[in-house]
Design a protein around this motif. Structure first.
Motif, PDB file in Angstrom:
ATOM      1  N   ARG A 200       0.834  -1.213   0.000  1.00 35.31           N
ATOM      2  CA  ARG A 200       0.000   0.000   0.000  1.00 35.31           C
ATOM      3  C   ARG A 200       0.866   1.259   0.000  1.00 35.31           C
ATOM      4  N   ALA A 201       1.984   1.201   0.706  1.00 32.47           N
ATOM      5  CA  ALA A 201       2.884   2.358   0.761  1.00 32.47           C
ATOM      6  C   ALA A 201       3.450   2.666  -0.619  1.00 32.47           C
ATOM      7  N   LYS A 202       3.788   1.648  -1.389  1.00 32.86           N
ATOM      8  CA  LYS A 202       4.326   1.873  -2.744  1.00 32.86           C
ATOM      9  C   LYS A 202       3.343   2.671  -3.593  1.00 32.86           C
ATOM     10  N   ARG A 203       2.099   2.256  -3.592  1.00 32.63           N
ATOM     11  CA  ARG A 203       1.081   2.967  -4.380  1.00 32.63           C
ATOM     12  C   ARG A 203       0.871   4.382  -3.859  1.00 32.63           C
ATOM     13  N   ALA A 204       0.774   4.518  -2.557  1.00 31.00           N
ATOM     14  CA  ALA A 204       0.510   5.831  -1.968  1.00 31.00           C
ATOM     15  C   ALA A 204       1.668   6.796  -2.214  1.00 31.00           C
ATOM     16  N   VAL A 205       2.886   6.337  -2.042  1.00 30.96           N
ATOM     17  CA  VAL A 205       4.048   7.206  -2.224  1.00 30.96           C
ATOM     18  C   VAL A 205       4.205   7.595  -3.697  1.00 30.96           C
ATOM     19  N   THR A 206       3.875   6.706  -4.598  1.00 30.40           N
ATOM     20  CA  THR A 206       3.921   7.052  -6.027  1.00 30.40           C
ATOM     21  C   THR A 206       2.978   8.212  -6.320  1.00 30.40           C
ATOM     22  N   GLU A 207       1.747   8.123  -5.818  1.00 25.71           N
ATOM     23  CA  GLU A 207       0.769   9.199  -6.055  1.00 25.71           C
ATOM     24  C   GLU A 207       1.116  10.460  -5.276  1.00 25.71           C
ATOM     25  N   LEU A 208       1.671  10.298  -4.065  1.00 27.44           N
ATOM     26  CA  LEU A 208       2.137  11.442  -3.291  1.00 27.44           C
ATOM     27  C   LEU A 208       3.174  12.227  -4.089  1.00 27.44           C
ATOM     28  N   ALA A 209       4.158  11.525  -4.636  1.00 17.55           N
ATOM     29  CA  ALA A 209       5.220  12.179  -5.397  1.00 17.55           C
ATOM     30  C   ALA A 209       4.655  12.926  -6.612  1.00 17.55           C
ATOM     31  N   CYS A 210       3.708  12.314  -7.302  1.00 23.53           N
ATOM     32  CA  CYS A 210       3.078  12.975  -8.459  1.00 23.53           C
ATOM     33  C   CYS A 210       2.341  14.236  -8.026  1.00 23.53           C
ATOM     34  N   TRP A 211       1.623  14.151  -6.916  1.00 27.48           N
ATOM     35  CA  TRP A 211       0.873  15.298  -6.415  1.00 27.48           C
ATOM     36  C   TRP A 211       1.802  16.437  -6.007  1.00 27.48           C
ATOM     37  N   VAL A 212       2.846  16.124  -5.257  1.00 26.36           N
ATOM     38  CA  VAL A 212       3.773  17.168  -4.818  1.00 26.36           C
ATOM     39  C   VAL A 212       4.473  17.795  -6.021  1.00 26.36           C
ATOM     40  N   ARG A 213       4.834  16.983  -7.010  1.00 23.68           N
ATOM     41  CA  ARG A 213       5.422  17.542  -8.243  1.00 23.68           C
ATOM     42  C   ARG A 213       4.461  18.501  -8.915  1.00 23.68           C
ATOM     43  N   ALA A 214       3.179  18.137  -8.970  1.00 19.10           N
ATOM     44  CA  ALA A 214       2.174  19.004  -9.589  1.00 19.10           C
ATOM     45  C   ALA A 214       2.030  20.309  -8.812  1.00 19.10           C
ATOM     46  N   VAL A 215       2.037  20.228  -7.489  1.00 19.18           N
ATOM     47  CA  VAL A 215       1.955  21.434  -6.656  1.00 19.18           C
ATOM     48  C   VAL A 215       3.142  22.338  -6.952  1.00 19.18           C
ATOM     49  N   ARG A 216       4.339  21.769  -6.950  1.00 16.98           N
ATOM     50  CA  ARG A 216       5.548  22.565  -7.207  1.00 16.98           C
ATOM     51  C   ARG A 216       5.536  23.183  -8.597  1.00 16.98           C
ATOM     52  N   ALA A 217       5.093  22.419  -9.585  1.00 20.01           N
ATOM     53  CA  ALA A 217       5.076  22.919 -10.968  1.00 20.01           C
ATOM     54  C   ALA A 217       4.061  24.042 -11.155  1.00 20.01           C
ATOM     55  N   SER A 218       2.970  23.990 -10.419  1.00 18.11           N
ATOM     56  CA  SER A 218       1.912  24.995 -10.556  1.00 18.11           C
ATOM     57  C   SER A 218       2.131  26.214  -9.670  1.00 18.11           C
ATOM     58  N   ALA A 219       2.925  26.072  -8.639  1.00 19.50           N
ATOM     59  CA  ALA A 219       3.071  27.132  -7.638  1.00 19.50           C
ATOM     60  C   ALA A 219       3.737  28.383  -8.220  1.00 19.50           C
ATOM     61  N   SER A 220       3.168  29.517  -7.866  1.00 16.15           N
ATOM     62  CA  SER A 220       3.763  30.793  -8.259  1.00 16.15           C
ATOM     63  C   SER A 220       4.480  31.420  -7.064  1.00 16.15           C
ATOM     64  N   ARG A 221       4.638  30.644  -6.017  1.00 12.79           N
ATOM     65  CA  ARG A 221       5.306  31.106  -4.809  1.00 12.79           C
ATOM     66  C   ARG A 221       5.993  29.924  -4.146  1.00 12.79           C
ATOM     67  N   LYS A 222       6.846  30.214  -3.180  1.00 11.85           N
ATOM     68  CA  LYS A 222       7.529  29.159  -2.426  1.00 11.85           C
ATOM     69  C   LYS A 222       6.538  28.513  -1.462  1.00 11.85           C
ATOM     70  N   ILE A 223       6.444  27.211  -1.524  1.00  4.51           N
ATOM     71  CA  ILE A 223       5.588  26.464  -0.609  1.00  4.51           C
ATOM     72  C   ILE A 223       6.397  26.214   0.664  1.00  4.51           C
ATOM     73  N   GLU A 224       5.811  26.526   1.816  1.00  9.22           N
ATOM     74  CA  GLU A 224       6.503  26.360   3.094  1.00  9.22           C
ATOM     75  C   GLU A 224       6.183  25.011   3.716  1.00  9.22           C
ATOM     76  N   TYR A 225       7.125  24.521   4.495  1.00  4.92           N
ATOM     77  CA  TYR A 225       6.926  23.273   5.233  1.00  4.92           C
ATOM     78  C   TYR A 225       7.800  23.296   6.470  1.00  4.92           C
ATOM     79  N   SER A 226       7.403  22.508   7.448  1.00  2.00           N
ATOM     80  CA  SER A 226       8.129  22.416   8.719  1.00  2.00           C
ATOM     81  C   SER A 226       9.194  21.329   8.621  1.00  2.00           C
ATOM     82  N   PRO A 227      10.149  21.319   9.552  1.00  2.00           N
ATOM     83  CA  PRO A 227      11.150  20.250   9.586  1.00  2.00           C
ATOM     84  C   PRO A 227      10.501  18.897   9.866  1.00  2.00           C
TER      85      PRO A 227
END
Length: 176
Positions: free
Chosen positions: A63-90
């Protein structure tokens, strides 16, 4: 305790969400988002390994393999679409910053078929009108989490939308 009641305002003076214990769907989305953004920003594979370890611990390998694959695609899409720096915590931080909260809210809105909220979250998160790839990737990630019995709370949609940002009718966040 509802997700809305888990708001913690003691994260360096900034509002955030404290999700305890370190498990559950909200935790997976927030920590996964954090780790994948950090990995892309730093190029350090240890960031992705930390995220993978959380998913593997909570979902099991298949289940982790499938979830992480889609997670990576989603985060890539967020980064590609973002017009600003996305913040995150440590990685070790127990709470989530405003952008991480918006990401959690986006996936919760997808799982609960709250399309206007999804669009508002995507607009607020990216600062861009080009959110269709983000929404498509969010839907795929949300579906995989649902298939893995990881259902985000409906409270995460309304609570995070109301608490994290004031979004105008144009869908643009007020960043004070």
């Amino acid at each position: 305790m509802s997700f809305h009641n888990k708001i913690d305002r003691q994260m360096g003076g900034k509002p955030g969400i404290l999700v305890t214990p370190r498990s559950g769907a909200e935790w997976l989305v927030g920590v996964g988002f954090r780790c994948w953004l950090a990995g892309y920003d730093t190029g350090d594979i240890a960031c992705w390994e930390s995220g993978w370890n959380e998913y593997n611990r909570l979902l099991g390998t298949e289940r982790a393999k499938r979830a992480v694959t889609e997670l990576a695609c989603w985060v890539r899409a967020v980064r590609a679409s973002a017009s600003r720096k996305i913040e995150y915590s440590p990685f070790g931080c127990a709470g989530f910053c405003a952008d991480e909260c918006m990401a959690i809210s986006l996936i919760a809105a997808s799982q609960h078929h709250r399309c206007p909220a999804m669009r508002a979250c995507a607009l607020a998160l990216t600062g861009s009108d080009l959110v269709e790839p983000v929404i498509d990737a969010a839907n795929a990630f949300a579906d995989v989490l649902h298939d893995a019995n990881q259902r985000l709370s409906q409270d995460a949609v309304a609570a995070l939308m109301a608490e994290r940002r004031k979004v105008g009718s144009d869908g643009v966040a007020d960043r004070r």
